[in-house]
Design an enzyme around this catalytic site. Structure first.
Site, PDB file in Angstrom:
ATOM      1  N   LEU A 105      61.941 -55.777  46.410  1.00 60.34           N
ATOM      2  CA  LEU A 105      61.511 -54.562  47.090  1.00 60.34           C
ATOM      3  C   LEU A 105      61.155 -54.994  48.508  1.00 60.34           C
ATOM      4  O   LEU A 105      60.668 -56.112  48.707  1.00 60.34           O
ATOM      5  CB  LEU A 105      60.278 -53.966  46.408  1.00 60.34           C
ATOM      6  CG  LEU A 105      60.479 -53.387  45.000  1.00 60.34           C
ATOM      7  CD1 LEU A 105      59.145 -52.941  44.403  1.00 60.34           C
ATOM      8  CD2 LEU A 105      61.458 -52.223  45.021  1.00 60.34           C
ATOM      9  N   ASP A 106      61.390 -54.127  49.487  1.00 60.73           N
ATOM     10  CA  ASP A 106      61.031 -54.471  50.865  1.00 60.73           C
ATOM     11  C   ASP A 106      59.526 -54.750  50.946  1.00 60.73           C
ATOM     12  O   ASP A 106      58.753 -54.261  50.117  1.00 60.73           O
ATOM     13  CB  ASP A 106      61.366 -53.314  51.812  1.00 60.73           C
ATOM     14  CG  ASP A 106      62.862 -53.044  51.874  1.00 60.73           C
ATOM     15  OD1 ASP A 106      63.643 -53.937  51.510  1.00 60.73           O
ATOM     16  OD2 ASP A 106      63.223 -51.917  52.273  1.00 60.73           O
ATOM     17  N   LYS A 107      59.141 -55.451  52.008  1.00 59.49           N
ATOM     18  CA  LYS A 107      57.721 -55.792  52.167  1.00 59.49           C
ATOM     19  C   LYS A 107      56.839 -54.536  52.169  1.00 59.49           C
ATOM     20  O   LYS A 107      55.751 -54.521  51.621  1.00 59.49           O
ATOM     21  CB  LYS A 107      57.542 -56.582  53.467  1.00 59.49           C
ATOM     22  CG  LYS A 107      56.189 -57.217  53.623  1.00 59.49           C
ATOM     23  CD  LYS A 107      56.155 -58.139  54.826  1.00 59.49           C
ATOM     24  CE  LYS A 107      54.762 -58.691  55.049  1.00 59.49           C
ATOM     25  NZ  LYS A 107      54.664 -59.504  56.256  1.00 59.49           N
ATOM     26  N   THR A 109      57.571 -51.680  50.708  1.00 61.99           N
ATOM     27  CA  THR A 109      57.782 -50.838  49.509  1.00 61.99           C
ATOM     28  C   THR A 109      56.766 -51.206  48.436  1.00 61.99           C
ATOM     29  O   THR A 109      56.426 -52.373  48.272  1.00 61.99           O
ATOM     30  CB  THR A 109      59.215 -51.029  48.961  1.00 61.99           C
ATOM     31  OG1 THR A 109      60.143 -50.662  49.973  1.00 61.99           O
ATOM     32  CG2 THR A 109      59.467 -50.171  47.728  1.00 61.99           C
ATOM     33  N   LYS A 213      66.575 -46.623  52.533  1.00 57.89           N
ATOM     34  CA  LYS A 213      66.300 -46.357  53.953  1.00 57.89           C
ATOM     35  C   LYS A 213      67.608 -46.094  54.699  1.00 57.89           C
ATOM     36  O   LYS A 213      67.692 -45.205  55.554  1.00 57.89           O
ATOM     37  CB  LYS A 213      65.552 -47.537  54.579  1.00 57.89           C
ATOM     38  CG  LYS A 213      64.127 -47.666  54.048  1.00 57.89           C
ATOM     39  CD  LYS A 213      63.465 -48.946  54.501  1.00 57.89           C
ATOM     40  CE  LYS A 213      62.092 -49.096  53.860  1.00 57.89           C
ATOM     41  NZ  LYS A 213      61.596 -50.460  53.878  1.00 57.89           N
TER      42      LYS A 213
END
Ligand code: URA
Length: 263
Positions: A105-107, A109, A213
């Protein structure tokens, strides 16, 4: 099927010492497998059935559970990072270092992240051909627009070789209704949705870099908040606050693996 591993790896993974230390113990004749002295660290053994003694003490296999973490924003989905805290730093258990996150997961998220030491299981869940469903709650710039639902279903050009696979988009607010059925979207999540923003649920079956995104960016929209609420048929436990974790039950593990589109 027999689950053979190297003796030195088994010993090192179960708290006997570093690889170098366990090799020394083996050379010194202090390690017995089923009553016979082991001569080298690369000897294969079966942790399920073989009895291993070091200096006469039986070495038990450490059972490392599969973990469900509610990932907070600000930590990276990796085992190590030179600059930021990682999701492994949040697991306060002696076996934490054996875990790795299933996908990223993105930082920024939040939400459901599975951690395991089982590479085969991770591969099953991540393989693009398995199409495991991943559902996210998002706060997105702009008002609800029903035409996006068709675009998401038909696939979007995000600059990859192929369009994205069909995704399911549901507008939750301000006029699209609310879906709290799984209990994983809290009132405070909804409260993030301000003026000229909308709350959505989106389900994808791939895991391309920044995929959600980029899907919204294709329509000039920004994702202001993103939280994964389910993987396969496994929902994030609503009792876990960001940063909290618990073991996944066997029944949940089954649900996780059942949530595939074609398998
Ligand atoms: N899509 C994104 O853009 N970010 C994530 O963290 C997960 C899916």
């Amino acid at each position: 099927m027999s689950n053979q591993v190297r003796l030195d790896r088994f010993l090192a993974n179960n708290g006997v010492g570093s690889r170098a230390e366990v090799k020394k113990l083996i050379r010194a004749g202090k390690v017995l497998i089923n009553g016979t002295g082991a001569v080298s660290g690369d000897r294969k053994m079966d942790p399920e059935t073989d009895e291993v003694l070091v200096d006469g003490k039986k070495i038990q296999r450490e059972v490392v559970p599969v973990i469900m973490l509610n990932k907070p924003a600000g930590v990276v989905s990796a085992t190590e990072d030179g600059r930021s805290a990682t999701v492994i730093d949040l697991i306060h258990e002696p076996w934490a270092k054996k875990l790795f996150p299933v996908g990223r997961l993105d930082k920024d998220t939040e939400g459901l992240l599975i951690l395991t030491q089982d590479g085969a299981m991770a591969h099953e869940l991540l393989s693009p051909t398995k199409h495991v469903r991943k559902t996210y709650f998002a706060v997105v710039s702009g008002a609800p627009d029903a035409s996006l639902i068709d675009h998401f279903r038909e696939g979007i050009d995000i600059g990859e070789k192929r369009r994205t696979l069909p995704a399911v988009l549901v507008f939750l607010s301000p006029d699209g209704g609310r879906d709290t059925s799984a209990g994983t979207i809290s009132e405070s999540d909804y409260a993030r949705c301000g003026a000229d923003e909308c709350c959505v649920l989106i389900t994808i079956t791939e895991g391309k870099f920044h995929q959600i995104k980029r899907m919204f960016a294709a329509f000039g929209r920004e994702v202001h908040f993103l939280k994964r609420i389910a993987m396969g048929d496994l929902a994030l436990d609503p009792s876990l606050s960001p940063g909290e974790y618990r073991p996944v039950t066997d029944e949940e593990l089954k649900r996780l693996q059942e949530g595939r589109e074609n398998g």
